[in-house]
Scaffold this motif. Structure first.
Motif, PDB file in Angstrom:
ATOM      1  N   PRO A 308      30.243   2.871  36.126  1.00 34.15           N
ATOM      2  CA  PRO A 308      27.962   2.282  36.229  1.00 34.15           C
ATOM      3  C   PRO A 308      27.110   3.232  36.382  1.00 34.15           C
ATOM      4  O   PRO A 308      27.327   4.148  36.917  1.00 34.15           O
ATOM      5  N   LEU A 309      26.593   2.983  35.830  1.00 40.81           N
ATOM      6  CA  LEU A 309      24.893   3.895  35.900  1.00 40.81           C
ATOM      7  C   LEU A 309      24.840   3.586  37.662  1.00 40.81           C
ATOM      8  O   LEU A 309      24.624   1.995  38.171  1.00 40.81           O
ATOM      9  N   VAL A 310      24.663   4.506  38.128  1.00 39.04           N
ATOM     10  CA  VAL A 310      24.174   4.217  39.639  1.00 39.04           C
ATOM     11  C   VAL A 310      22.356   4.741  39.798  1.00 39.04           C
ATOM     12  O   VAL A 310      22.415   5.679  39.556  1.00 39.04           O
ATOM     13  N   LEU A 311      21.646   4.126  40.299  1.00 37.91           N
ATOM     14  CA  LEU A 311      20.574   4.617  40.613  1.00 37.91           C
ATOM     15  C   LEU A 311      19.856   4.721  42.840  1.00 37.91           C
ATOM     16  O   LEU A 311      20.256   3.775  43.237  1.00 37.91           O
ATOM     17  N   LYS A 312      19.830   5.472  42.725  1.00 38.32           N
ATOM     18  CA  LYS A 312      18.762   5.938  43.766  1.00 38.32           C
ATOM     19  C   LYS A 312      17.205   5.871  44.693  1.00 38.32           C
ATOM     20  O   LYS A 312      17.246   6.292  42.908  1.00 38.32           O
ATOM     21  N   ASN A 313      17.033   5.743  45.221  1.00 37.22           N
ATOM     22  CA  ASN A 313      15.144   5.629  45.004  1.00 37.22           C
ATOM     23  C   ASN A 313      15.212   7.830  45.452  1.00 37.22           C
ATOM     24  O   ASN A 313      15.956   8.082  46.189  1.00 37.22           O
ATOM     25  N   LYS A 314      13.705   7.843  45.083  1.00 37.38           N
ATOM     26  CA  LYS A 314      13.356   8.723  44.704  1.00 37.38           C
ATOM     27  C   LYS A 314      12.651   9.202  46.795  1.00 37.38           C
ATOM     28  O   LYS A 314      12.885   8.359  47.461  1.00 37.38           O
ATOM     29  N   ALA A 315      13.906  10.368  47.131  1.00 38.02           N
ATOM     30  CA  ALA A 315      13.386  10.819  48.696  1.00 38.02           C
ATOM     31  C   ALA A 315      11.795  11.322  49.046  1.00 38.02           C
ATOM     32  O   ALA A 315      11.059  12.609  48.144  1.00 38.02           O
ATOM     33  N   PRO A 316      10.692  10.586  49.690  1.00 38.59           N
ATOM     34  CA  PRO A 316       9.774  10.663  49.772  1.00 38.59           C
ATOM     35  C   PRO A 316       9.027  11.825  50.545  1.00 38.59           C
ATOM     36  O   PRO A 316      10.399  12.927  51.689  1.00 38.59           O
ATOM     37  N   ASP A 348      25.831  13.459  39.107  1.00 42.99           N
ATOM     38  CA  ASP A 348      26.669  14.306  39.732  1.00 42.99           C
ATOM     39  C   ASP A 348      26.678  15.266  39.025  1.00 42.99           C
ATOM     40  O   ASP A 348      26.646  15.648  37.224  1.00 42.99           O
ATOM     41  N   PRO A 349      26.296  16.814  39.762  1.00 40.87           N
ATOM     42  CA  PRO A 349      26.322  17.711  38.680  1.00 40.87           C
ATOM     43  C   PRO A 349      27.664  18.155  38.113  1.00 40.87           C
ATOM     44  O   PRO A 349      27.369  18.892  36.508  1.00 40.87           O
ATOM     45  N   SER A 350      28.528  17.441  38.266  1.00 46.09           N
ATOM     46  CA  SER A 350      29.363  17.475  36.313  1.00 46.09           C
ATOM     47  C   SER A 350      29.085  17.508  35.187  1.00 46.09           C
ATOM     48  O   SER A 350      29.968  17.337  34.410  1.00 46.09           O
ATOM     49  N   HIS A 351      28.344  16.016  35.215  1.00 48.14           N
ATOM     50  CA  HIS A 351      28.008  14.829  34.563  1.00 48.14           C
ATOM     51  C   HIS A 351      27.206  16.043  33.436  1.00 48.14           C
ATOM     52  O   HIS A 351      26.483  15.433  32.082  1.00 48.14           O
ATOM     53  N   ASN A 352      26.416  17.132  33.611  1.00 42.33           N
ATOM     54  CA  ASN A 352      25.597  17.874  32.424  1.00 42.33           C
ATOM     55  C   ASN A 352      24.517  17.162  32.159  1.00 42.33           C
ATOM     56  O   ASN A 352      24.708  17.263  31.323  1.00 42.33           O
ATOM     57  N   ILE A 353      24.121  16.335  33.209  1.00 33.62           N
ATOM     58  CA  ILE A 353      23.090  15.896  32.676  1.00 33.62           C
ATOM     59  C   ILE A 353      21.479  16.911  32.596  1.00 33.62           C
ATOM     60  O   ILE A 353      21.561  17.175  33.825  1.00 33.62           O
ATOM     61  N   PRO A 354      20.895  16.256  32.041  1.00 31.08           N
ATOM     62  CA  PRO A 354      19.090  17.510  31.450  1.00 31.08           C
ATOM     63  C   PRO A 354      18.474  16.868  33.106  1.00 31.08           C
ATOM     64  O   PRO A 354      18.601  16.153  33.906  1.00 31.08           O
ATOM     65  N   ALA A 355      18.163  18.334  33.335  1.00 31.26           N
ATOM     66  CA  ALA A 355      17.005  17.575  34.531  1.00 31.26           C
ATOM     67  C   ALA A 355      16.051  16.801  34.057  1.00 31.26           C
ATOM     68  O   ALA A 355      15.599  16.087  34.777  1.00 31.26           O
ATOM     69  N   ALA A 356      15.325  16.621  33.042  1.00 38.02           N
ATOM     70  CA  ALA A 356      14.180  16.093  32.575  1.00 38.02           C
ATOM     71  C   ALA A 356      14.679  14.431  33.184  1.00 38.02           C
ATOM     72  O   ALA A 356      14.018  13.797  33.561  1.00 38.02           O
ATOM     73  N   VAL A 357      15.876  14.786  32.533  1.00 36.47           N
ATOM     74  CA  VAL A 357      16.707  12.707  32.804  1.00 36.47           C
ATOM     75  C   VAL A 357      17.129  12.199  33.866  1.00 36.47           C
ATOM     76  O   VAL A 357      16.348  11.844  34.623  1.00 36.47           O
ATOM     77  N   GLN A 358      16.827  13.288  34.726  1.00 37.86           N
ATOM     78  CA  GLN A 358      17.549  12.864  36.360  1.00 37.86           C
ATOM     79  C   GLN A 358      15.697  13.024  37.335  1.00 37.86           C
ATOM     80  O   GLN A 358      16.329  12.121  38.543  1.00 37.86           O
TER      81      GLN A 358
END
Length: 401
Positions: A308-316, A348-358
Motif C-alpha cells: 500500500p501507499l504510505v503517507l507521512k507528515n513532512k517534518a517542520p 524507501d531508497p530501494s524504490h528508486n523514486i525521483p526526488a521530485a515525487v518524494q
C-alpha cells in the motif's frame, strides 16, 4: 435556437419553471433535496422512458452543445450548466458522462463520484473546511477561501459522534442527513480510545475490488433490515496513526497514513490509482422497510495483497526568531496550530523514486481563521480520502501532544 437560450432554458428546467410543465411537481421536490450538495446526484432525475422533446436532438448537435458547455464553464457557479445538461434526460446524461473527464485528467469536480476519484497530478484542488462547534459538524467546500455570501459549494459534510470507547465521524453528501442508512452516506472515520489510530471506511469497495487482506467489512445496520439493492457494508480502506508522545515533549504531531486501497505503484512511473466510475446503487434507492432475506456481510475480503501507499507528515523546522515550528504552506495557512500538517509519500531508497515525487505534497491542511481550515489535495488521493484524513486532526489526542 441560440446556445445561450439553450443554457437558459436548461437552468429554467432545473428550477422547475421550464416549458415541460407536467414534470414540475415531480422534479420540484427532487431538486430541493439534491442541490444542497451543489453537485448533481449521479442519477437521472425522472423516468428515462419519458424524456420529452430534448431527447430528439440529433446526436451530432447534442455532442457539440455539451462539448461547448463543458469547455466554457470550468468553475462553479458557472459549471452548474454542465450539471443541468446531465439532468435533462437519459440520452443527455450518457453523452455528458462520456465528455466530462475525471479530476485526475481535467482538475475539476462535477458529479458526486468525482469526490471518490483521484485528484489531478499537476496542481492540487483547493478546498476549505468550516467547523460548527455547536453541532459537531464539519463541512467541506470547494474553493480557495470562504466567500462573503452563502454561495460556497458544499462537497461533503461530517458529524462527530462520541462514544464510550471511540469517536465516529460520519461523512455524507449533505449537511443535514448523517444516517448510515441514507443514500447520501459515503463513509466514516473511527478512532480508538486514545485517539492515536483512525480507520477510514468507505461505503463502497475500490473500483478494482483491491481491498487489502487486512481490510474488513463492518456492519452498517441489522442484516434483517437491509435491502439487497443497498450497500450495507463499510470497507476499511486506510488507517491514520499518530505517534505517542510518551515524554510529553513539545513539538508537532507525527502521523502516518497507510492507504490500503491505493497501491504504492500508483506514484511510480506509469502507475495509476483506483478510479470508481459510479456509485454501487442509485441515489434514489432507499432501504426497504419490508422484510428482506438476510445478507451475510461478516466475511473478510480475500484478494492478493499489494504494497500500500504510505503517507507521512513532512517534518517542520524550528524557527529561532519566531520560536515555533514552521512549514512552507505557500500562503495557504496563516494561523499556527498543532493541527497543521503536510503529507508526502513515505519512500524507501530501494524504490528508486525521483526526488521530485518524494517531495510532492499530496495533502496539506491548516488553519486560516476561527473554525476555518484549508485543505489542498492532489493525486492519488480523492476528496473523500483527504477529508477523512483531515477529520482525524480534529479529534482529541492527549497521548500525542
Amino acid at each position: 435556437m441560440s446556445f445561450k437560450s439553450i443554457v437558459r432554458e436548461l437552468k429554467e428546467m432545473k428550477n422547475g419553471i421550464g416549458s415541460i410543465s407536467r414534470r414540475r411537481e415531480v422534479e420540484g421536490r427532487h431538486w430541493r433535496n439534491r442541490t444542497r450538495s451543489h453537485i448533481a446526484p449521479d442519477v437521472v432525475p425522472f423516468d428515462p422512458n419519458q424524456q420529452g422533446q430534448w431527447a430528439n436532438i440529433p446526436p451530432e448537435l447534442l455532442l457539440d452543445i455539451i462539448h461547448r458547455v463543458e469547455e466554457s464553464e470550468t468553475s462553479f457557479p458557472a459549471r452548474t450548466a454542465v450539471v443541468y445538461c446531465a439532468s435533462v434526460c437519459k440520452s443527455w446524461r450518457e453523452v455528458t458522462k462520456e465528455i466530462v473527464k475525471t479530476p485526475e485528467e481535467c482538475g475539476r469536480l462535477t458529479f458526486p463520484i468525482s469526490l471518490k476519484q483521484p485528484g489531478p497530478r499537476e496542481s492540487p484542488i483547493h478546498c476549505f473546511i468550516k467547523r460548527d462547534r455547536a453541532n459537531s459538524v464539519f463541512r467541506l467546500y470547494f474553493g480557495l477561501t470562504p466567500s462573503e455570501d452563502v454561495s460556497d459549494k458544499l462537497l461533503l459534510a461530517a458529524k462527530r459522534i462520541r462514544r464510550a470507547t471511540s469517536t465516529d465521524f460520519v461523512i455524507s453528501l449533505v449537511s443535514d442527513d448523517f444516517s448510515r442508512a441514507s443514500s447520501t452516506y459515503v463513509g466514516k472515520l473511527r478512532s480508538n480510545f486514545l485517539g492515536t489510530k483512525f480507520t477510514i471506511y468507505d461505503s463502497q469497495p475500490p473500483s478494482d475490488a483491491a481491498i487489502q487482506h487486512r481490510g474488513r467489512l463492518s456492519r452498517r445496520f441489522s442484516a434483517k433490515q437491509v435491502s439487497p439493492t443497498v450497500s450495507a457494508c463499510n470497507y476499511s480502506i486506510a488507517t491514520v496513526s499518530y505517534e505517542l508522545n510518551v515524554l510529553r515533549t513539545r513539538g508537532p504531531r507525527r502521523m502516518h497514513c497507510a492507504m490500503h486501497s491505493i497501491p504504492f505503484s500508483s506514484i511510480q512511473e506509469g502507475g495509476s490509482a483506483p478510479t470508481p466510475t459510479s456509485f454501487p446503487q442509485s441515489f434514489d434507492e432507499r432501504p426497504s422497510k419490508a422484510k428482506e432475506p438476510a445478507v451475510n456481510i461478516s466475511s473478510s475480503v480475500s484478494v492478493p495483497s499489494r504494497e500500500p501507499l504510505v503517507l507521512k507528515n513532512k517534518a517542520p523546522r524550528w524557527h529561532e526568531q519566531l520560536q515555533c515550528w514552521c512549514l512552507n504552506f505557500k500562503g495557504r495557512v496563516t494561523v499556527a496550530s498543532v493541527k497543521n500538517f503536510q503529507l508526502a509519500a513515505a519512500v524507501d531508497p530501494s524504490h528508486n523514486i525521483p526526488a521530485a515525487v518524494q517531495e510532492t505534497t499530496i495533502l496539506q491542511f491548516g488553519k486560516i481563521g476561527k473554525d476555518i481550515f484549508t485543505m489542498d489535495y492532489c493525486y492519488p488521493l480523492s476528496a473523500f480520502q483527504a477529508f477523512a484524513i483531515c477529520l482525524s486532526s480534529f479529534d482529541t489526542k492527549p497521548a500525542c501532544e
